[in-house]
Design a protein around this motif. Structure first.
Motif, PDB file in Angstrom:
ATOM      1  N   PHE A 359      22.271  12.355  -0.755  1.00  0.00           N
ATOM      2  CA  PHE A 359      23.438  11.487  -0.857  1.00  0.00           C
ATOM      3  C   PHE A 359      24.337  11.816  -2.046  1.00  0.00           C
ATOM      4  N   ALA A 360      23.818  12.467  -3.082  1.00  0.00           N
ATOM      5  CA  ALA A 360      24.661  12.793  -4.243  1.00  0.00           C
ATOM      6  C   ALA A 360      25.837  13.684  -3.870  1.00  0.00           C
ATOM      7  N   PRO A 361      25.639  14.811  -3.177  1.00  0.00           N
ATOM      8  CA  PRO A 361      26.809  15.615  -2.791  1.00  0.00           C
ATOM      9  C   PRO A 361      27.690  14.920  -1.753  1.00  0.00           C
ATOM     10  N   LEU A 362      27.086  14.127  -0.876  1.00  0.00           N
ATOM     11  CA  LEU A 362      27.902  13.394   0.101  1.00  0.00           C
ATOM     12  C   LEU A 362      28.811  12.391  -0.605  1.00  0.00           C
ATOM     13  N   ARG A 363      28.287  11.723  -1.636  1.00  0.00           N
ATOM     14  CA  ARG A 363      29.125  10.791  -2.395  1.00  0.00           C
ATOM     15  C   ARG A 363      30.254  11.525  -3.109  1.00  0.00           C
ATOM     16  N   ALA A 364      29.944  12.690  -3.653  1.00  0.00           N
ATOM     17  CA  ALA A 364      30.946  13.435  -4.419  1.00  0.00           C
ATOM     18  C   ALA A 364      32.104  13.896  -3.539  1.00  0.00           C
ATOM     19  N   TYR A 365      31.796  14.315  -2.309  1.00  0.00           N
ATOM     20  CA  TYR A 365      32.830  14.863  -1.434  1.00  0.00           C
ATOM     21  C   TYR A 365      33.459  13.813  -0.517  1.00  0.00           C
ATOM     22  N   CYS A 366      32.826  12.655  -0.373  1.00  0.00           N
ATOM     23  CA  CYS A 366      33.311  11.674   0.605  1.00  0.00           C
ATOM     24  C   CYS A 366      33.650  10.326  -0.011  1.00  0.00           C
ATOM     25  N   LYS A 367      33.735  10.232  -1.330  1.00  0.00           N
ATOM     26  CA  LYS A 367      33.935   8.928  -1.960  1.00  0.00           C
ATOM     27  C   LYS A 367      35.325   8.355  -1.720  1.00  0.00           C
ATOM     28  N   HIS A 368      36.260   9.166  -1.253  1.00  0.00           N
ATOM     29  CA  HIS A 368      37.598   8.661  -0.931  1.00  0.00           C
ATOM     30  C   HIS A 368      37.756   8.368   0.556  1.00  0.00           C
TER      31      HIS A 368
END
Length: 443
Positions: A359-368
């Protein structure tokens, strides 16, 4: 002897994953079958058929040469086209999805078998063509062998149609994702079925002062020859703790295991032969790679160059199912001997570590992206309700949800969108059985 057997097993396991392994077996089979047919011709099979079923035999040498020459040229053209299609598939998958999925696509047995049958038929036709002599009469001509070559060539055409259908499906992202999911699921189910609920961490002694075994090569730690390692533990009356999880890239000289007894150099070398290394990553050997590949495909899909949020959502759906299955497996793994004693401890990726690195990379790339944040929280809500054998799993899930909620508050400016995301947070809070608090919208 044990060393040779262990190395042979690991060598075969790596060899069968190569793209040229099965085609090579088919080629050898085509050569053997060709010589077998020539032997049958020497025994008079064509003469027998001319007398009893003449319609099954080609009795003109020039016709036989023309047919076989045509088949050879046609099969070579089909082979070139088919191999080109495979290369296009690999190139497109690498560019659009993730380079890590290539080993799985290369190891596709269906495509390897089709290409192998092409090669086998080609070798067979060449062999039979070389056996036709200009002076052959109808009784000396290998007419039945030529007929078999015609049948094999027709099968090549049928397999070519199947190959086009299969390659067009294999290049679809949904098929690739489903294949990765199925491989990881199968591997996880195998590990869960081998889990002994009676064992706990306390059943294995502390390895703090044990003798370290340093790896003698560099590569991805892929497989363990469990039977051979158990036999070594019984022979030397020792226990072994594997220090690194499978799928890890290990440098030469790094400790890979610890042994309860001090071993000499020869014994250490025997123990190291039980560990298999590779320069590629195969999901069927390590389910963690399935999580990693699905995560990378989702991230690549969310990049501006690809811009395919639908694929990213599909990846999260499959990741949710894999996480739910992972909750049924303990964070530790032991291997027992015949006396039901745990003598081998395997280093595994903890659930907390696994869910964070997904989830860390998913949050970084999809937080917007509101939809992706909503989907990730929905996945965690689903996991919160799933059956778990892992201690504090709900706390781990809530911690991850809090990270997503913090990123949502920082990345989304529209209040209505933010409220929709926090609606999932409220559902999670309603079934929260721990003392861990979820991030509030207005704090």
């Amino acid at each position: 002897m044990l060393k040779i057997i262990t190395r042979s097993r690991l060598f075969i396991a790596n060899l069968t994953g190569k793209i040229g392994f099965y085609p090579s077996l088919f080629a050898l089979g085509g050569l053997v079958f060709g010589f077998a047919m020539l032997y049958a011709e020497d025994r008079g099979v064509s003469s027998f058929l001319i007398e009893n079923a003449p319609q099954l035999v080609i009795n003109d040498a020039e016709t036989a040469r023309t047919l076989l020459s045509t088949f050879i040229g046609g099969i070579i053209s089909l082979m070139v086209f088919s191999f080109s299609m495979v290369m296009i598939l690999l190139n497109q998958a690498s560019n659009n999805y993730s380079p890590r999925i290539l080993p799985g696509l290369i190891s596709n047995k269906k495509h390897q078998n089709v290409l192998g049958f092409y090669i086998a038929t080609l070798i067979y036709c060449i062999l039979i063509l070389l056996s036709i002599k200009p002076t052959d009469d109808k009784n000396q001509l290998p007419g039945f062998a030529v007929l078999v070559g015609i049948v094999l060539s027709m099968l090549v055409l049928a397999l070519f149609i199947y190959f086009i259908h299969s390659i067009s499906e294999a290049i679809q992202i949904n098929k690739i994702i489903e294949s990765i999911y199925n491989s990881a699921k199968t591997r996880l189910q195998q590990l869960i079925s081998k889990t002994d609920d009676a064992l706990s961490k306390e059943d294995f002694p502390s390895s703090e002062d044990w003798d370290a075994i340093e790896v003698n090569r560099t590569g991805y730690f892929q497989t363990i020859a469990v039977d051979a390692l158990l036999e070594l533990c019984n022979t030397y009356d020792c226990s072994v703790e594997v220090s690194v999880p499978k799928g890890t890239f290990i440098l030469q000289g790094i400790p890979i295991a610890k042994c309860s007894k001090a071993l000499d150099d020869k014994q250490k070398e025997q123990l190291l032969t039980c560990f298999g290394f590779s320069r590629s990553e195969i999901v069927s050997h390590n389910y963690i790679l399935g999580f990693k590949q699905l995560t990378e495909i989702a991230i690549k899909a969310m990049s501006p160059g690809i811009n395919d949020p639908g694929t990213a959502i599909t990846c999260i759906d499959y990741l949710s199912e894999l996480f739910a299955l992972r909750l049924k497996k303990e964070d530790f793994s032991f291997i027992k001997n015949q006396e039901k004693q745990a003598v081998i401890k395997l280093r595994t990726i903890d659930f907390k570590e696994l869910i964070y690195f997904v989830f860390a990379p998913l949050r970084a790339y999809c937080k917007h992206d509101v939809i992706m944040l909503h989907k990730m929280l929905t996945a965690l809500y689903f996991l919160q309700q799933s059956h778990s054998v892992i201690e504090n799993s709900e706390t781990i899930i809530i911690d991850e949800a809090n990270r997503i909620l913090e990123d949502a508050k920082a990345g989304i400016t529209n209040k209505e969108d933010l409220k929709g995301v926090f609606d999932i947070r409220n559902k999670m809070a309603a079934i929260n059985s721990t003392q861990k608090k979820l991030v509030a919208l207005d704090h």
